[in-house]
Design a protein around this motif. Sequence first.
Motif, PDB file in Angstrom:
ATOM      1  N   GLU A 293      41.311  53.876  51.516  1.00 47.01           N
ATOM      2  CA  GLU A 293      42.307  52.863  51.170  1.00 47.01           C
ATOM      3  C   GLU A 293      41.687  51.478  51.095  1.00 47.01           C
ATOM      4  N   ARG A 294      40.719  51.207  51.954  1.00 48.35           N
ATOM      5  CA  ARG A 294      40.039  49.909  51.912  1.00 48.35           C
ATOM      6  C   ARG A 294      39.185  49.779  50.648  1.00 48.35           C
ATOM      7  N   VAL A 295      38.526  50.864  50.269  1.00 55.12           N
ATOM      8  CA  VAL A 295      37.726  50.849  49.035  1.00 55.12           C
ATOM      9  C   VAL A 295      38.620  50.600  47.819  1.00 55.12           C
ATOM     10  N   LEU A 296      39.770  51.259  47.801  1.00 55.11           N
ATOM     11  CA  LEU A 296      40.695  51.067  46.683  1.00 55.11           C
ATOM     12  C   LEU A 296      41.152  49.614  46.592  1.00 55.11           C
ATOM     13  N   GLU A 297      41.319  48.957  47.723  1.00 59.05           N
ATOM     14  CA  GLU A 297      41.668  47.537  47.713  1.00 59.05           C
ATOM     15  C   GLU A 297      40.562  46.718  47.053  1.00 59.05           C
ATOM     16  N   ILE A 298      39.313  47.055  47.352  1.00 56.02           N
ATOM     17  CA  ILE A 298      38.178  46.343  46.754  1.00 56.02           C
ATOM     18  C   ILE A 298      38.171  46.540  45.241  1.00 56.02           C
ATOM     19  N   VAL A 299      38.327  47.775  44.805  1.00 57.77           N
ATOM     20  CA  VAL A 299      38.303  48.075  43.369  1.00 57.77           C
ATOM     21  C   VAL A 299      39.448  47.356  42.654  1.00 57.77           C
ATOM     22  N   LYS A 300      40.642  47.397  43.235  1.00 56.53           N
ATOM     23  CA  LYS A 300      41.782  46.706  42.637  1.00 56.53           C
ATOM     24  C   LYS A 300      41.528  45.212  42.563  1.00 56.53           C
ATOM     25  N   GLY A 301      40.973  44.632  43.625  1.00 54.15           N
ATOM     26  CA  GLY A 301      40.668  43.211  43.621  1.00 54.15           C
ATOM     27  C   GLY A 301      39.624  42.853  42.584  1.00 54.15           C
ATOM     28  N   ASN A 302      38.595  43.683  42.453  1.00 59.55           N
ATOM     29  CA  ASN A 302      37.559  43.442  41.446  1.00 59.55           C
ATOM     30  C   ASN A 302      38.132  43.525  40.036  1.00 59.55           C
ATOM     31  N   TYR A 303      38.999  44.511  39.818  1.00 59.55           N
ATOM     32  CA  TYR A 303      39.616  44.654  38.493  1.00 59.55           C
ATOM     33  C   TYR A 303      40.511  43.464  38.175  1.00 59.55           C
ATOM     34  N   GLN A 304      41.317  43.054  39.140  1.00 59.93           N
ATOM     35  CA  GLN A 304      42.206  41.916  38.926  1.00 59.93           C
ATOM     36  C   GLN A 304      41.410  40.655  38.625  1.00 59.93           C
ATOM     37  N   TYR A 305      40.327  40.435  39.371  1.00 60.69           N
ATOM     38  CA  TYR A 305      39.489  39.255  39.136  1.00 60.69           C
ATOM     39  C   TYR A 305      38.893  39.296  37.730  1.00 60.69           C
ATOM     40  N   LEU A 306      38.303  40.430  37.369  1.00 61.22           N
ATOM     41  CA  LEU A 306      37.681  40.559  36.041  1.00 61.22           C
ATOM     42  C   LEU A 306      38.696  40.328  34.930  1.00 61.22           C
ATOM     43  N   LYS A 307      39.840  40.959  35.061  1.00 57.46           N
ATOM     44  CA  LYS A 307      40.860  40.854  34.012  1.00 57.46           C
ATOM     45  C   LYS A 307      41.382  39.430  33.886  1.00 57.46           C
ATOM     46  N   GLU A 308      41.624  38.779  35.018  1.00 55.25           N
ATOM     47  CA  GLU A 308      42.168  37.411  34.981  1.00 55.25           C
ATOM     48  C   GLU A 308      41.141  36.416  34.465  1.00 55.25           C
ATOM     49  N   GLU A 309      39.898  36.513  34.926  1.00 61.14           N
ATOM     50  CA  GLU A 309      38.871  35.567  34.501  1.00 61.14           C
ATOM     51  C   GLU A 309      38.553  35.715  33.012  1.00 61.14           C
ATOM     52  N   CYS A 349      23.196  38.619  28.768  1.00 63.52           N
ATOM     53  CA  CYS A 349      24.004  38.606  29.995  1.00 63.52           C
ATOM     54  C   CYS A 349      23.258  39.191  31.183  1.00 63.52           C
ATOM     55  N   ARG A 350      22.164  39.907  30.924  1.00 64.66           N
ATOM     56  CA  ARG A 350      21.293  40.453  31.977  1.00 64.66           C
ATOM     57  C   ARG A 350      21.996  41.519  32.821  1.00 64.66           C
ATOM     58  N   LEU A 351      22.786  42.335  32.140  1.00 64.89           N
ATOM     59  CA  LEU A 351      23.542  43.385  32.827  1.00 64.89           C
ATOM     60  C   LEU A 351      23.068  44.765  32.388  1.00 64.89           C
ATOM     61  N   ALA A 352      22.957  45.680  33.343  1.00 65.11           N
ATOM     62  CA  ALA A 352      22.751  47.088  33.041  1.00 65.11           C
ATOM     63  C   ALA A 352      24.114  47.766  33.053  1.00 65.11           C
ATOM     64  N   VAL A 353      24.521  48.307  31.913  1.00 65.04           N
ATOM     65  CA  VAL A 353      25.851  48.893  31.760  1.00 65.04           C
ATOM     66  C   VAL A 353      25.728  50.238  31.055  1.00 65.04           C
ATOM     67  N   ASP A 354      26.828  50.981  31.027  1.00 67.16           N
ATOM     68  CA  ASP A 354      26.940  52.147  30.165  1.00 67.16           C
ATOM     69  C   ASP A 354      27.522  51.682  28.837  1.00 67.16           C
ATOM     70  N   PHE A 355      26.821  51.963  27.747  1.00 74.30           N
ATOM     71  CA  PHE A 355      27.245  51.487  26.433  1.00 74.30           C
ATOM     72  C   PHE A 355      28.252  52.442  25.798  1.00 74.30           C
ATOM     73  N   VAL A 382      30.845  38.853  35.454  1.00 73.89           N
ATOM     74  CA  VAL A 382      31.872  38.157  34.669  1.00 73.89           C
ATOM     75  C   VAL A 382      31.385  36.767  34.261  1.00 73.89           C
ATOM     76  N   ALA A 383      30.770  36.053  35.195  1.00 72.14           N
ATOM     77  CA  ALA A 383      30.263  34.712  34.885  1.00 72.14           C
ATOM     78  C   ALA A 383      29.209  34.763  33.794  1.00 72.14           C
ATOM     79  N   ASN A 384      28.312  35.740  33.856  1.00 67.33           N
ATOM     80  CA  ASN A 384      27.275  35.860  32.834  1.00 67.33           C
ATOM     81  C   ASN A 384      27.873  36.125  31.459  1.00 67.33           C
TER      82      ASN A 384
END
Length: 392
Positions: A293-309, A349-355, A382-384
């Motif tokens: 449940e704590r991990v899910l809070e982190i993921v939700k917070g990260n998603y909300q931050y990314l989406k809003e920014e 952006c200097r990111l390693a991602v799945d394309f 997100v900043a990059n």
Amino acid sequence: MNEFVKKYAVDRYKTNSLKWDALDVRFGDPDLLSMWVADMEFQTSEKVIEAMVERCRHGVFGYSYIPDDYFKAFSHWMEKRHGFPIEKEWVRFSTGVVTTLYWMINAFTKPGDACMILTPVYYPFHNAVKDTKRKLITVDLVNNNGYFTIDFAAVEKAIIENEVKLFIQCSPHNPAGRVWTEEELDKIMGICKKHNVLVVSDEIHQDIIIGDKKFIPAGIVGNGKYRNNLVTVSSASKTFNLAGLLHNHIVICDEKIRERYDEYAKTVNQSEVNVMGATATQAAYTYGEEWLERVLEIVKGNYQYLKEELGKKAPEIVVTTLEGTYLVLLDLRKYINPEDTKIFIQDKCRLAVDFGEWFGANYQGFVRLNLATDPKYVKKAVANIIDEIKRL
């Protein structure tokens, strides 16, 4: 949330991590910020670690079997969280979901047979079909501004025209982020049953539910009416960050399908279970709920931050609606030419991602980011992206 991150977030450099220490091999650049492969930067639950340490202290790692307490813990977890109690005789084991997909294709189809997937989807699905010399049939999901749905007419048409024998379902869907409704599952599994297409349902992300929709296991759709046409594949590996322990469930409710699989398994799987994987999984299902449940809070917070920014500072990036999994898909095509995605996201952006093109031929210009990580990495990524978009 900050307390959890302080306690559990770890630096994974120099731990033989595929995600962090193989960037030079995978991406040709060791200095990227790693946002790709689907594991976490969080230590697993203390209870899981304690169970493994206790097992290690015994000091003998001989051949082992799965005790009844394991099946009770697994069934209780599935019943409590997903309404799907599991019977012991239904369960078989393998070293991972991807290995299992190869086994299912070989067990239930012949070379040249058609197997169907819904794209964009996890790229080992593609590989499993092609590597086993089957005919790969892809049907694109319908993308409505980042919300993906199934084109049921296209699915049935593809099945009929290609005489599809097996459908690999992804539920929740990686990387589209969908948690399929029971109505959607009923429709697609009904089409498959109508045309004698076996459904292999990869439900490894079943516990990573981010939105308001409830995950529906394929085995309980329509009160279990598709169990005689279904194999379910799952693991605690995504839920509790245990991927390297190589322990996976194959759930086959139907006796005839089990018998057919067991006959095939005799030819490829003569090993016992991974004792550490089984130990960790049993402990996770017994004691790990609060940690999750704590991990899910982190993921939700990260998603909300990314989406809003991104919504404020790069509003033309289409961010997938994330209902399940911790993997978010970004559509960058309104800012960059699809063929320039690598130059933009990796070199600038200097990111390693799945394309995106890894998941389907029509998804160049998309990238997938892993949000099961320290929020500082999400903020940096997100900043990059925002900084480089300003420079376009």
